[in-house]
Write an enzyme that holds these catalytic residues in place. Structure first.
Site, PDB file in Angstrom:
ATOM      1  N   GLU A 150      -7.466 -68.940  -2.255  1.00 44.92           N
ATOM      2  CA  GLU A 150      -6.421 -68.201  -2.965  1.00 44.92           C
ATOM      3  C   GLU A 150      -5.661 -69.082  -3.946  1.00 44.92           C
ATOM      4  OE1 GLU A 150      -7.054 -67.980   0.272  1.00 44.92           O
ATOM      5  OE2 GLU A 150      -7.525 -65.859   0.604  1.00 44.92           O
ATOM      6  N   LYS A 209     -25.442 -63.603  11.245  1.00 39.55           N
ATOM      7  CA  LYS A 209     -24.316 -62.687  11.391  1.00 39.55           C
ATOM      8  C   LYS A 209     -24.839 -61.313  11.820  1.00 39.55           C
ATOM      9  CE  LYS A 209     -19.958 -61.863   9.020  1.00 39.55           C
ATOM     10  NZ  LYS A 209     -19.008 -62.421   8.077  1.00 39.55           N
ATOM     11  N   ARG A 240      -0.440 -67.978   0.623  1.00 36.32           N
ATOM     12  CA  ARG A 240      -1.038 -69.294   0.423  1.00 36.32           C
ATOM     13  C   ARG A 240      -0.750 -69.881  -0.945  1.00 36.32           C
ATOM     14  NH1 ARG A 240      -5.969 -70.557   3.803  1.00 36.32           N
ATOM     15  NH2 ARG A 240      -4.722 -70.602   5.707  1.00 36.32           N
TER      16      ARG A 240
HETATM   17  C1  TPP Z   1      -6.550 -67.103   3.745  1.00 34.75           C
HETATM   18  C2  TPP Z   1      -7.510 -66.004   4.101  1.00 34.75           C
HETATM   19  N1  TPP Z   1      -8.179 -65.361   3.114  1.00 34.75           N
HETATM   20  C3  TPP Z   1      -9.026 -64.358   3.421  1.00 34.75           C
HETATM   21  C4  TPP Z   1      -9.228 -64.000   4.722  1.00 34.75           C
HETATM   22  C5  TPP Z   1     -10.136 -62.811   5.057  1.00 34.75           C
HETATM   23  N2  TPP Z   1     -11.327 -63.245   5.797  1.00 34.75           N
HETATM   24  C6  TPP Z   1     -11.407 -63.118   7.131  1.00 34.75           C
HETATM   25  S1  TPP Z   1     -12.831 -63.695   7.749  1.00 34.75           S
HETATM   26  C7  TPP Z   1     -13.392 -64.096   6.222  1.00 34.75           C
HETATM   27  C8  TPP Z   1     -14.764 -64.680   6.066  1.00 34.75           C
HETATM   28  C9  TPP Z   1     -14.947 -65.871   6.891  1.00 34.75           C
HETATM   29  O1  TPP Z   1     -16.240 -66.378   6.688  1.00 34.75           O
HETATM   30  P1  TPP Z   1     -16.811 -67.451   7.686  1.00 34.75           P
HETATM   31  O2  TPP Z   1     -15.779 -68.484   7.936  1.00 34.75           O
HETATM   32  O3  TPP Z   1     -18.111 -67.914   7.153  1.00 34.75           O
HETATM   33  O4  TPP Z   1     -16.975 -66.661   9.039  1.00 34.75           O
HETATM   34  P2  TPP Z   1     -18.058 -65.553   9.459  1.00 34.75           P
HETATM   35  O5  TPP Z   1     -17.319 -64.268   9.528  1.00 34.75           O
HETATM   36  O6  TPP Z   1     -19.156 -65.538   8.439  1.00 34.75           O
HETATM   37  O7  TPP Z   1     -18.529 -65.984  10.787  1.00 34.75           O
HETATM   38  C10 TPP Z   1     -12.451 -63.786   5.245  1.00 34.75           C
HETATM   39  C11 TPP Z   1     -12.624 -63.991   3.794  1.00 34.75           C
HETATM   40  C12 TPP Z   1      -8.503 -64.687   5.712  1.00 34.75           C
HETATM   41  N3  TPP Z   1      -8.614 -64.382   7.014  1.00 34.75           N
HETATM   42  N4  TPP Z   1      -7.668 -65.685   5.383  1.00 34.75           N
END
Ligand code: TPP
Length: 622
Positions: A368, A283, A396
């Site tokens: 959630e 990342k 959710r």
């Molecule tokens: C239902 C929901 N909860 C929380 C989020 C906030 N959120 C956006 S990206 C993310 C992390 C995603 O992690 P990953 O899938 O590993 O992607 P990365 O950014 O590490 O590439 C979160 C918690 C969201 N978009 N949707």
């Protein structure tokens, strides 16, 4: 800044014409372009820096837009957008009318499915793949999901279902060991275990190859090992979890090696059932400040590209931070108070609580629904859970709130951050439905503090309250409008601020600033104007309304929630029930999805800013 190769890329076909040298130059240009553009507009930088090579490999191996690529969450789709004809729109990324920060079908034929919330990609892609199976259509369907998003229940439900598919379906598991913060939970440890090992294919062919050469017993040994549910099998066959549920596992591979990834993607396309390709990425790759602090650069405001420092580094104290301080204080007084986040310890401010009370803090991953029922369990066992989740993500967990918390009337406090309009993240992230979806639930109580001081008071109130309670507060800098009014919080009671006659304004939560402005303008026009802070939206203060009905001709409600099921709708219902001859004017967001842009623009578009309200009142007050 010059982008000689990127400038010439208008469709994915253009990438296919590049030599290897040009391709590696393009990789560098893309990263420079990302840092430059996002430093001006803000946005999701670190995740995009991590998928540059992965995106290129995908574009090299697919025939778009015929093939379908679905990006989970979609916050990492900037590189894809850039290479599918949208690089000229990056100056207006996330602006009103500009390029969306998430995939949007109406924006481009290359965007196969709208995303924004996490963990939807596998279900959506499976639906598409199933349609191809029924139509005997051989197009590729590929979902790209992060290791964080894979912790979401919806993604796991889709994995469980995947083996029903009898055709090719590719899941790219983009594993960077991070959600926004560090990823958590058993699945994450499982992936880490695989990550730590040597590259799977080498190992598999290596070990199996060597064993098969042992005369007589070699093949038998391999079969035996494949049957064994021991850690040895895990060593030889990483990805056993996927294999055992009918999904071929390939990996882990270096997600920054385009050549290796194109090779494996082509191989994976030949498999006649679902396959997961596990890739490891970094990342923030290629930009030192983001590599060092990927959490900060997950979603960031405008910054100085030379240093990575935020341009507006002192925006003042946020509501989130006021909440966080108040919860730590409450936690000090009551050892039964526990705090839960769904993968957002920083965004919700719970990091502070976690640092102070690590044993009473729980990050459950992007989950959630689980967060809410987990809290219900803790509450049933005598603890006092505070669940901090953004308004739009809490959508959710509707059933868990209703079925697991409210039917049992359990003392779970929902700390609903990002309530109201949120700005650049747009329609998927607006927190404009929570009053509606919560107020219909029996036993739920809802409190909307008017400013940050009242937010702290509300947390203290919640600490001593013994039933479900939602406290909603917005994104951004904390406001202390009407700070001189600080009536103690009394259950189910609104707060009178100015008590006059003729016209009454009832303001919901932090719309108090707008309400004060509107009152001032009405008074300039000669009206007598009462101002009330609704404070408790549920239970609804009927006595207050009944009192207002005696001495007012108009009741104006102002809220940052959709009109249906909102506070104003409740006032209308009550006034209709008692049959009073008073006109109710509910000011709320129309029942629509509000697009990205500046919050002040969004408020104008929704006609809940002071000017728009005055325009309407000039017609309605006679
Ligand atoms: C239902 C929901 N909860 C929380 C989020 C906030 N959120 C956006 S990206 C993310 C992390 C995603 O992690 P990953 O899938 O590993 O992607 P990365 O950014 O590490 O590439 C979160 C918690 C969201 N978009 N949707």
């Amino acid at each position: 800044m010059e982008f000689p190769i990127l400038d010439k890329i208008n469709t994915p076909e253009d990438i296919k014409q590049l030599s290897d040298v040009q391709l590696s130059m393009l990789v560098k240009e893309i990263r420079k372009f990302l840092v430059l553009k996002v430093s001006r507009t803000g946005g999701h930088l670190a995740s995009n820096l991590g998928v540059v090579e992965l995106t290129l490999a995908l574009l090299l191996c697919t025939d778009l837009p015929k093939d379908k690529i679905i990006w989970d969450v979609g916050h990492q789709s900037y590189v894809y957008k850039m290479l599918t004809g949208r690089k000229d729109m990056f100056d207006h990324l996330r602006e009103y009318g500009g390029l969306s920060g998430f995939p949007k079908r109406r924006e481009s034929v290359y965007d196969a499915f709208n995303t924004g919330h996490s963990s939807t990609s596998l279900s959506a892609a499976l639906g598409m793949a199933m349609s191809c199976q029924m139509d005997q259509d051989d197009r590729a369907v590929i979902a790209v999901i992060g290791d964080g998003s894979l912790t979401g229940g919806l993604a796991l439900e889709a994995l469980n279902y995947a083996s029903r598919l009898k055709r090719n379906f590719i899941i790219i598991l983009n594993d960077n060991n991070m959600s926004i913060a560090k990823n958590v939970g058993g699945l994450s440890s499982y992936l880490s275990g695989m990550r730590a090992g040597a590259l799977y294919n080498d190992m598999k062919t290596g070990v199996a190859g060597k064993l098969s050469r042992i005369p007589l017993i070699g093949e038998k040994l391999i079969r035996q090992i494949k049957k064994t549910k021991s850690s040895l099998k895990q060593l030889i066959l990483p990805g056993m979890f996927f294999e055992n549920i009918g999904i071929t596992y390939l990996g882990p591979f270096d997600g920054h090696n385009i050549e290796a990834m194109t090779r494996i993607l082509k191989e994976a396309r030949k498999i006649d059932h679902p396959v997961v390709i596990h890739v490891r990425t970094k990342k923030g790759k290629g930009y030192k400040p983001a590599e060092k602090n990927p959490e900060k650069f997950h979603g960031i405001g405008p910054f100085d590209p030379a240093t990575g420092e935020l341009l507006n580094s002192n925006p003042g104290k946020s509501y989130t931070s006021c909440f966080a301080d108040a919860l730590v204080k409450a936690g000090e007084a009551d050892p039964k108070i526990v705090a839960i986040t769904a993968a957002m310890p920083d965004g919700t401010g719970l990091k502070k609580f976690a640092e102070r009370f690590p044993e009473r803090f729980f990050d459950v991953g992007i989950a959630e629904e689980h967060a809410v029922t987990f809290a219900a369990g803790l509450a049933a066992a005598g603890y006092k859970p505070f669940v901090a989740i953004y308004s739009s993500f809490l959508q959710r967990a509707f059933d868990e709130i209703l079925h697991d918390v409210c039917i049992q009337n359990l003392p779970v406090t929902f700390c609903i951050d990002r309530a109201g309009l949120v700005g650049q993240d747009g329609e998927t992230h607006q927190g404009i439905f929570d009053i509606s979806y919560l107020s219909m639930i029996p036993n739920m109580n809802i409190l909307a503090p008017k400013n940050s001081i009242e937010l702290a008071d509300a947390i203290q109130f919640a600490a001593g309250f013994n039933a479900p309670l939602a406290i909603r507060y917005p994104r951004g800098t904390a406001d202390d409008v009407a700070a001189e009014f600080r009536e103690p919080i009394v259950y189910g009671k609104s707060e009178g601020i100015f008590l006059e006659t003729d016209v009454a304004i009832i303001s919901v939560g932090t719309m108090i600033g707008t309400a004060v402005l509107v009152r001032h303008r009405l008074k300039e026009k000669g009206w007598n104007v009462t101002l009330v802070n609704a404070r408790f939206l549920k239970p609804f203060d009927e006595k207050l309304i009944d009192d207002l009905l005696v001495s007012h001709r108009y009741i104006i409600t102002i809220e940052e929630n959709v009109i249906s099921g909102g506070y104003g709708a409740e006032v209308l219902r009550h006034v209709n029930n008692v049959g009073a001859d008073v006109k109710v004017i509910p000011i709320a967001i129309p029942n629509m999805y509000v697009e990205q842009g500046d919050v002040s623009l969004q408020k104008r578009e929704c006609r809940i800013d002071a000017d728009s309200i005055m325009e309407r009142l000039e017609k309605e007050l006679v």
